[in-house]
Enzyme design. Structure first.
Site, PDB file in Angstrom:
ATOM      1  N   ASP A  31     -42.598 -45.761   2.824  1.00 32.18           N
ATOM      2  CA  ASP A  31     -41.404 -46.701   3.163  1.00 32.18           C
ATOM      3  C   ASP A  31     -41.603 -48.125   2.805  1.00 32.18           C
ATOM      4  OD1 ASP A  31     -39.854 -44.615   4.026  1.00 32.18           O
ATOM      5  OD2 ASP A  31     -40.083 -44.943   6.020  1.00 32.18           O
ATOM      6  N   ASP A  86     -30.539 -36.944   6.222  1.00 31.34           N
ATOM      7  CA  ASP A  86     -30.970 -37.261   7.524  1.00 31.34           C
ATOM      8  C   ASP A  86     -30.405 -36.393   8.729  1.00 31.34           C
ATOM      9  OD1 ASP A  86     -32.813 -39.042   6.717  1.00 31.34           O
ATOM     10  OD2 ASP A  86     -31.535 -40.655   6.885  1.00 31.34           O
TER      11      ASP A  86
END
Lengths: 216, 259
Positions: free
Chosen positions: B11, B130
């Site tokens: 990330d 997600d």
């Protein structure tokens, strides 16, 4: 006066640009192995090339349209008949055969044979064949030098080459049975896998190609 | 036979490597280019970069990161986070990304998947999902719901239905990210991964929850995943990539062991 083929440093490798996918990763990998590379969409320039990489991802039908529109098909035939080392990668390799099942396309015919779709009749096998798989060398070739059992390369494809003449099969991979993953004839060699995305072994193959004089 | 893949997810926020726990409390933990190269040398099979930069005027930093990584890491590179258009996808591809991950923007406008796959090829479009576990209902029959905004916004969309729609629209691969398991190090959500993996014909990458090598083994076998995504367990040095691969290979999985 063109530079001598014996002097690798002075040779510019032309990466054939025919709007078939992202060619930047091929160029970066060439640079990593010390190969000066430039994109080329001009048939006249390609005709006089000293070393050529013919990459490509996408569909055979639109790729052939684009190759022909730019007059690159004739230039490729000519440069290969002159003994110039040419490396086809993925779709660039597939369109070197006579015919592809993908979009029922007549292709360049540099190597006798066809391109066939994975049948998808086994639910456990996903198509495209995507990921790392083992490459077994079937025939010694300078470009494949140093590949040992267990070496894996990166693949992304739904079709594979089926050369008519087994002598054109340089290496195989097992997915839905064994298929030809590297093919070659005279100064042409083509891989179904992506050497530019295959880590150290892939860079080694590119480095072999950089030094190859086109003789087997 | 294909090898199972170990994929590291980095990330990136404002050009720095960040690790989130349940998508909040992100902290900077290093240089993404350095980490990427370290993992590549240690046998990593594929890299995913996720841009979690908040302000859009800093987005170009990501392109620089991708470019720097692509010139020294020669394995497939996948990039996501904030991809809203074919233009975004093309910019990232030119910077050196092989595959493009689409997520929230595709939930809001599913045509984005079709557009990206016809522009850059199915095999290069990864649908990242997600997912949060919920009560089974008429609206969410699988009991798993798609969420966006880092897990804060439930979308009333069934995860299994969305996976199938994504495949139909041209996604070449799926990332199944369990928001419940993310950052916990308690293991992947096996039921969810298995359910989706067995329903689609495209490769599935399991994400969220990896803490032990056994977790990877579990999701690659019982979970039927084609690849396991790892983050904090390698970022903080708990395990090396090569160590994870050796373990999985020792357990009988086909792994790429020569690099």
């Amino acid at each position: 006066m063109p530079p001598s083929r014996n002097n690798i440093a002075s040779i510019v490798t032309l990466i054939v640009d025919y709007d078939a996918g992202n060619l930047a990763s091929v160029k970066r990998a060439c640079q990593q192995v010390g190969l000066a590379a430039e994109f080329c969409a001009d048939p006249d320039r390609l005709r006089h090339a000293e070393r050529v990489i013919f990459p490509g991802v996408g569909a055979a039908g639109s790729a052939m349209v684009s190759v022909k529109e730019r007059g690159l098909d004739e230039a490729l035939r000519e440069v290969i008949s002159n003994g110039c080392p040419v490396l086809g990668i993925c779709l660039g390799m597939q369109i070197s055969l006579d015919h592809s099942e993908e979009n029922d396309t007549s292709t360049l015919g540099l190597i006798e044979g066809n391109v066939t779709r994975f049948r998808m009749d086994r639910p456990d096998l996903k198509v495209p064949h995507m990921g790392w798989n083992e490459v077994t060398v079937r025939q010694h070739h300078p470009v494949l030098a140093g590949i040992v059992p267990g070496d894996e390369f990166y693949f992304v494809h739904g079709y594979y080459p089926t050369p008519k003449d087994q002598s054109a099969v340089l290496a195989t991979t097992n997915y839905e049975g064994d298929f030809a993953c590297a093919i070659g004839k005279a100064s042409y060699v083509g891989t179904q896998f992506h050497p530019e995305k295959s880590g150290r072994v892939g860079l080694r193959l590119l480095s072999n190609f950089a030094k190859w004089d086109g003789q087997c | 036979m294909l090898s199972k893949r170990v994929i590291a997810c980095l990330d990136v926020r404002d050009g720095h490597l960040a690790k989130s726990v349940k998508f909040v409390n992100t902290q900077n933990i290093g240089d993404p280019v350095e980490k990427a190269h370290e993992y590549y040398i240690d046998g990593l099979d594929e890299l995913v970069f996720y841009d979690i930069t908040a302000s859009s005027d800093k987005r170009n930093i990501m392109l620089d990161v991708v470019e720097a990584v692509a010139s020294q890491v020669f394995i497939p590179l996948s990039v996501g986070g904030g991809v809203r258009s074919v233009g975004d996808a093309t910019d990232l591809r030119l910077a050196g990304a092989e595959k493009i991950n689409v997520n929230s923007a595709a939930v809001k406008r599913p045509e984005l998947i079709d557009e990206c796959s016809s522009a850059i090829g199915n095999q290069n479009v990864v649908l990242s999902m997600d997912i949060r576990k919920v009560e089974k209902s008429h609206e969410i029959p699988s009991g798993y719901e798609i969420v966006i905004n880092g897990g804060r916004s439930p979308m009333g969309l069934d995860a299994l239905a969305w996976a199938l729609e994504g495949e139909k629209r041209g996604a070449g691969e799926l990332v199944i990210n369990s928001i419940d398991a993310d950052g916990t190090k308690d293991g992947y959500e096996i039921g969810l991964t298995s359910m989706i993996s067995q329903a689609v014909r495209i490769p599935v990458i399991a994400s969220g929850g990896a803490g032990l090598p056994e977790h990877l083994y579990e999701v690659l076998t019982q979970g039927h995943a084609d690849a396991a995504l790892v983050a904090s367990m390698v970022h903080y040095g708990d395990y090396r990539v090569s160590e994870l691969k050796s373990y999985l290979h020792g357990q009988g999985l086909k792994m790429r062991m020569s690099w």
